[in-house]
Scaffold this motif. Sequence first.
Motif, PDB file in Angstrom:
ATOM      1  N   ASP A 161      55.993 165.191 111.822  1.00 35.80           N
ATOM      2  CA  ASP A 161      56.305 164.536 110.543  1.00 35.80           C
ATOM      3  C   ASP A 161      56.492 163.036 110.702  1.00 35.80           C
ATOM      4  OD1 ASP A 161      56.358 167.006 109.558  1.00 35.80           O
ATOM      5  OD2 ASP A 161      58.530 167.140 109.331  1.00 35.80           O
ATOM      6  N   HIS A 162      55.937 162.322 109.795  1.00 37.19           N
ATOM      7  CA  HIS A 162      56.226 160.891 109.735  1.00 37.19           C
ATOM      8  C   HIS A 162      57.022 160.609 108.468  1.00 37.19           C
ATOM      9  CE1 HIS A 162      53.435 160.481 112.990  1.00 37.19           C
ATOM     10  NE2 HIS A 162      53.581 159.175 113.010  1.00 37.19           N
ATOM     11  N   ARG A 163      57.843 159.582 108.557  1.00 36.20           N
ATOM     12  CA  ARG A 163      58.504 159.109 107.340  1.00 36.20           C
ATOM     13  C   ARG A 163      57.445 158.417 106.496  1.00 36.20           C
ATOM     14  NH1 ARG A 163      63.399 155.459 108.176  1.00 36.20           N
ATOM     15  NH2 ARG A 163      62.219 154.428 109.794  1.00 36.20           N
ATOM     16  N   ASP A 164      57.876 157.854 105.408  1.00 38.06           N
ATOM     17  CA  ASP A 164      56.966 157.072 104.590  1.00 38.06           C
ATOM     18  C   ASP A 164      56.182 156.111 105.500  1.00 38.06           C
ATOM     19  OD1 ASP A 164      55.712 155.318 102.971  1.00 38.06           O
ATOM     20  OD2 ASP A 164      57.476 154.813 101.759  1.00 38.06           O
ATOM     21  N   ARG A 186      59.062 159.711 120.003  1.00 39.81           N
ATOM     22  CA  ARG A 186      60.513 159.728 119.771  1.00 39.81           C
ATOM     23  C   ARG A 186      61.061 158.324 119.503  1.00 39.81           C
ATOM     24  NH1 ARG A 186      63.714 161.102 123.582  1.00 39.81           N
ATOM     25  NH2 ARG A 186      65.291 161.896 122.158  1.00 39.81           N
ATOM     26  N   LEU A 187      60.316 157.319 119.965  1.00 38.00           N
ATOM     27  CA  LEU A 187      60.756 155.928 119.764  1.00 38.00           C
ATOM     28  C   LEU A 187      60.103 155.271 118.551  1.00 38.00           C
ATOM     29  CD1 LEU A 187      60.536 154.782 123.503  1.00 38.00           C
ATOM     30  CD2 LEU A 187      62.634 155.109 122.184  1.00 38.00           C
ATOM     31  N   ASP A 188      59.159 155.967 117.955  1.00 36.42           N
ATOM     32  CA  ASP A 188      58.396 155.388 116.844  1.00 36.42           C
ATOM     33  C   ASP A 188      59.256 155.387 115.578  1.00 36.42           C
ATOM     34  OD1 ASP A 188      56.675 154.869 114.735  1.00 36.42           O
ATOM     35  OD2 ASP A 188      54.997 155.965 115.635  1.00 36.42           O
ATOM     36  N   ARG A 233      60.839 163.683 115.718  1.00 37.39           N
ATOM     37  CA  ARG A 233      61.414 163.383 117.049  1.00 37.39           C
ATOM     38  C   ARG A 233      61.816 164.669 117.752  1.00 37.39           C
ATOM     39  NH1 ARG A 233      62.180 158.073 115.809  1.00 37.39           N
ATOM     40  NH2 ARG A 233      63.372 157.967 113.917  1.00 37.39           N
ATOM     41  N   GLN A 234      62.413 165.548 116.982  1.00 42.23           N
ATOM     42  CA  GLN A 234      62.854 166.818 117.563  1.00 42.23           C
ATOM     43  C   GLN A 234      61.646 167.635 118.016  1.00 42.23           C
ATOM     44  OE1 GLN A 234      66.174 167.351 117.983  1.00 42.23           O
ATOM     45  NE2 GLN A 234      65.386 168.971 119.318  1.00 42.23           N
ATOM     46  N   GLU A 294      64.795 159.710 129.915  1.00 34.84           N
ATOM     47  CA  GLU A 294      65.165 159.752 128.491  1.00 34.84           C
ATOM     48  C   GLU A 294      65.000 161.161 127.922  1.00 34.84           C
ATOM     49  OE1 GLU A 294      66.369 157.363 126.492  1.00 34.84           O
ATOM     50  OE2 GLU A 294      66.467 155.921 128.137  1.00 34.84           O
ATOM     51  N   LEU A 295      63.906 161.814 128.284  1.00 40.14           N
ATOM     52  CA  LEU A 295      63.663 163.162 127.767  1.00 40.14           C
ATOM     53  C   LEU A 295      64.680 164.152 128.329  1.00 40.14           C
ATOM     54  CD1 LEU A 295      59.761 163.172 127.901  1.00 40.14           C
ATOM     55  CD2 LEU A 295      61.161 163.413 125.830  1.00 40.14           C
ATOM     56  N   LEU A 296      64.968 164.047 129.613  1.00 41.31           N
ATOM     57  CA  LEU A 296      65.947 164.957 130.212  1.00 41.31           C
ATOM     58  C   LEU A 296      67.328 164.749 129.591  1.00 41.31           C
ATOM     59  CD1 LEU A 296      64.980 164.918 134.004  1.00 41.31           C
ATOM     60  CD2 LEU A 296      64.888 166.876 132.451  1.00 41.31           C
ATOM     61  N   ALA A 297      67.669 163.500 129.353  1.00 42.22           N
ATOM     62  CA  ALA A 297      68.972 163.228 128.747  1.00 42.22           C
ATOM     63  C   ALA A 297      69.040 163.810 127.336  1.00 42.22           C
ATOM     64  CB  ALA A 297      69.229 161.720 128.719  1.00 42.22           C
ATOM     65  N   ALA A 298      67.938 163.684 126.590  1.00 43.10           N
ATOM     66  CA  ALA A 298      67.922 164.212 125.221  1.00 43.10           C
ATOM     67  C   ALA A 298      67.933 165.741 125.223  1.00 43.10           C
ATOM     68  CB  ALA A 298      66.682 163.703 124.479  1.00 43.10           C
ATOM     69  N   ALA A 299      67.304 166.337 126.221  1.00 47.36           N
ATOM     70  CA  ALA A 299      67.219 167.805 126.283  1.00 47.36           C
ATOM     71  C   ALA A 299      68.561 168.416 126.661  1.00 47.36           C
ATOM     72  CB  ALA A 299      66.144 168.224 127.288  1.00 47.36           C
ATOM     73  N   GLY A 300      69.333 167.703 127.465  1.00 52.37           N
ATOM     74  CA  GLY A 300      70.654 168.197 127.844  1.00 52.37           C
ATOM     75  C   GLY A 300      70.603 169.604 128.413  1.00 52.37           C
TER      76      GLY A 300
END
Length: 243
Positions: free
Chosen positions: A112-115, A180-182, A190-191, A226-232
Motif C-alpha cells: 500500500d502507498h499513501r496518497d 520501509r523508509l519510503d 511498511r508492515q 534495521e530489519l532485525l530490530a524491527a522484527a524483534g
Amino acid sequence: MKIDIVTTRNGVRETVAYDYRPRQEGERPMILDVLLQAQATALPDLAFRYGCRARNCGVCTVDVNGRPRIACRARVRAGDRIEPMATLPVLADLVVRRDGIARQLQGRTTPDHRDPDVNAEAPEAYHDLTACIECYACLDGCPMHARNFGDDAADAAAPDAATGYRWGNPFSLLKLQRLRLDPCVSEDGRQAALDAAIDLGLDACVGCKGCKCGVGIDLKGGVVGELLAAAGDRVPGDGASAS
Ligand code: SF4
Ligand code: SF4
Ligand code: FES
C-alpha cells in the motif's frame, strides 16, 4: 599479462589461459578490458555481460579469484582467475541467470502507498539505499541465499529461477528496507515489507557475520540490523543485530 578465464561450452567448464596485451605502457586494465580484448582476439564467442562500463548497471559482475568483482571497475592482475559468479546458475561462460532474484520480489514490493501526491522528503537512509546498482555481489557468502541451492550453488538444475527463489538475500532485504523508509508507503505497507523479509528467511541473519556491498552500502547496519530490530521477537535468537 597471463589471466585465466573460465568458459562453459556445451556444459563443459574449461579454463583458458589468456595473454592480455597492454594497449599502452603502464596500463592498469580492468577485468572488463581483458574480457573485451579476449573476445576481439582469441575467444570470439566468449559470453559475458556488460552495459554502462561505469559501475552503474551492475550486470558485469564476475568472480575474480573466488570473490565477486564489478568487472568494469576492478583492476586485473597477472595470474587472476575470472569465473562466473558462483552464487547464481551459469548460462554460458561468464553469464549467470539473474532473473530468479528479480522474480523473488514479485508481489513483495508493491505494498500500500499513501496518497502518491504526498509531498514528503525521504530520509537520508532511504537515499543511501538507492545507490544499489543490482550487481548481486552481496550474494557472496550469504547463508540465506545458499538455502536455495542446498550444497551446490552452481547447480543450474535446482531450483527453478523462473518462479523466483524461495529464500532471500541482501539485495532483496535492501529493497524491502527501502520500502520501509519510503515516506509514500503506508504503515500497512511498511508492515508488509517487514513480513516479506521475515518470510524470505531473515532468521538466517541472526549470528551471520554480515554481508558486503559491491558499492559500499552499509548492509549490515542500514538494512539487516534495521530489519532485525524491527522484527524483534518474531525472529528467533538475538533480534537486535547481525554480528
Ligand atoms: S546478514 Fe543476512 S542477508 Fe547478510 S549475508 Fe548474512 S544471512 Fe545473508
Ligand atoms: S546491495 Fe550492493 S552488492 Fe548488493 S546488489 Fe546492491 S549494489 Fe550490489
Ligand atoms: S558495465 Fe555497468 S556496472 Fe559494469
